[in-house]
Write a protein that holds these residues in place. Structure first.
Motif, PDB file in Angstrom:
ATOM      1  N   ILE A  50       2.438 -50.810-112.867  1.00  0.00           N
ATOM      2  CA  ILE A  50       2.196 -52.250-112.721  1.00  0.00           C
ATOM      3  C   ILE A  50       0.708 -52.510-112.491  1.00  0.00           C
ATOM      4  N   PHE A  51       0.052 -51.639-111.720  1.00  0.00           N
ATOM      5  CA  PHE A  51      -1.393 -51.784-111.483  1.00  0.00           C
ATOM      6  C   PHE A  51      -2.145 -51.734-112.816  1.00  0.00           C
ATOM      7  N   GLN A  52      -1.789 -50.738-113.646  1.00  0.00           N
ATOM      8  CA  GLN A  52      -2.462 -50.602-114.948  1.00  0.00           C
ATOM      9  C   GLN A  52      -2.170 -51.802-115.843  1.00  0.00           C
ATOM     10  N   ASP A  53      -0.902 -52.237-115.863  1.00  0.00           N
ATOM     11  CA  ASP A  53      -0.536 -53.409-116.672  1.00  0.00           C
ATOM     12  C   ASP A  53      -1.291 -54.655-116.202  1.00  0.00           C
ATOM     13  N   THR A  54      -1.479 -54.766-114.881  1.00  0.00           N
ATOM     14  CA  THR A  54      -2.208 -55.905-114.314  1.00  0.00           C
ATOM     15  C   THR A  54      -3.616 -55.937-114.877  1.00  0.00           C
ATOM     16  N   PHE A  55      -4.303 -54.784-114.866  1.00  0.00           N
ATOM     17  CA  PHE A  55      -5.684 -54.780-115.335  1.00  0.00           C
ATOM     18  C   PHE A  55      -5.793 -54.839-116.859  1.00  0.00           C
ATOM     19  N   ILE A  56      -4.744 -54.432-117.561  1.00  0.00           N
ATOM     20  CA  ILE A  56      -4.740 -54.637-119.015  1.00  0.00           C
ATOM     21  C   ILE A  56      -4.728 -56.141-119.286  1.00  0.00           C
ATOM     22  N   LYS A  57      -3.886 -56.878-118.526  1.00  0.00           N
ATOM     23  CA  LYS A  57      -3.835 -58.346-118.681  1.00  0.00           C
ATOM     24  C   LYS A  57      -5.162 -58.985-118.274  1.00  0.00           C
ATOM     25  N   VAL A  58      -5.750 -58.489-117.195  1.00  0.00           N
ATOM     26  CA  VAL A  58      -7.038 -59.011-116.736  1.00  0.00           C
ATOM     27  C   VAL A  58      -8.086 -58.840-117.838  1.00  0.00           C
ATOM     28  N   ILE A  59      -8.160 -57.643-118.395  1.00  0.00           N
ATOM     29  CA  ILE A  59      -9.144 -57.340-119.438  1.00  0.00           C
ATOM     30  C   ILE A  59      -8.927 -58.232-120.660  1.00  0.00           C
ATOM     31  N   ALA A  81      -0.325 -59.601-110.826  1.00  0.00           N
ATOM     32  CA  ALA A  81       0.473 -58.477-110.324  1.00  0.00           C
ATOM     33  C   ALA A  81       1.842 -58.966-109.861  1.00  0.00           C
ATOM     34  N   HIS A  82       1.867 -60.068-109.127  1.00  0.00           N
ATOM     35  CA  HIS A  82       3.129 -60.633-108.621  1.00  0.00           C
ATOM     36  C   HIS A  82       4.083 -60.953-109.778  1.00  0.00           C
ATOM     37  N   ASN A  83       3.548 -61.572-110.835  1.00  0.00           N
ATOM     38  CA  ASN A  83       4.381 -61.901-111.998  1.00  0.00           C
ATOM     39  C   ASN A  83       4.902 -60.646-112.689  1.00  0.00           C
ATOM     40  N   LEU A  84       4.084 -59.604-112.758  1.00  0.00           N
ATOM     41  CA  LEU A  84       4.524 -58.343-113.367  1.00  0.00           C
ATOM     42  C   LEU A  84       5.591 -57.654-112.512  1.00  0.00           C
ATOM     43  N   ILE A  85       5.502 -57.793-111.184  1.00  0.00           N
ATOM     44  CA  ILE A  85       6.527 -57.243-110.281  1.00  0.00           C
ATOM     45  C   ILE A  85       7.860 -57.943-110.555  1.00  0.00           C
TER      46      ILE A  85
END
Length: 193
Positions: A50-59, A81-85
């Protein structure tokens, strides 16, 4: 020295092509974001995903030029991150669906079902104490706080439901939190387990 550089400047630098700026941002907020994710999913591998997915979305958002929350980088990332959780729980069918129930509380759904009896008692007591504290707030502040925290409504929705401007709703929320802190201090209450 990198700690002194504001997030907004690092975001601007990254958008301008400075890859190192994103690395500083990730390192700066890594612990806080990872801890938040882990506290909800209780699994190190899922937390990392989820951390990696969060920063993929950020990027992707930054590269698209869609980021506009100047100076609010961390809350923005935490919301992603909350939405991905929530997506993770939906995908794994661990999150039940609710049909517009006014009593819906996100924290009761993403709770830790491994709480032992003592921790559950403490958690119940904290929830009960908090409800009593909220009752001490003026009605207009209580109304906004309940809509925002317990009904998960946006300030736009709160504004529409209460007939006040978004700024008034934001102000009432701010005063509700300030007054809650004062009540907690006055009664010398500890709201942690």
């Amino acid at each position: 020295m990198s700690q002194q550089i504001e997030d907004s400047i690092l975001v601007r630098d990254y958008i301008s092509g400075d890859e190192k700026a994103l690395e500083i941002l990730i390192n700066r907020h890594n612990q806080r974001i990872s801890s938040f994710i882990y506290s909800k999913v209780l699994d190190r591998d899922v937390t990392e995903d989820i951390f990696q997915d969060t920063f993929i979305k950020v990027i992707k958002t930054l590269k698209r030029g869609s980021y506009s929350e100047e100076g609010k980088f961390l809350p923005w990332v935490m919301r992603i991150a909350h939405n991905l959780i929530i997506d993770h729980f939906r995908k794994n069918k661990r999150m039940p669906m609710f049909e517009g129930n006014d009593d819906f509380n996100i924290f009761s759904v993403i709770g830790d079902d491994k709480l032992n009896a003592e921790k559950q008692l403490i958690k119940d007591q904290i929830t009960s104490d908090l409800k009593h504290l909220i009752e001490e707030l003026p009605d207009d502040q209580k109304e906004v706080l309940v809509m925002r925290i317990y009904k998960d409504m946006s300030f736009k929705e709160i504004s529409e439901n209460t007939g006040v401007s978004i700024n008034t709703a934001l102000g009432r929320m701010r005063y509700a939190l300030i007054n809650l802190r004062k009540i907690i201090d006055k009664h010398n209450i500890v709201l942690t387990n």
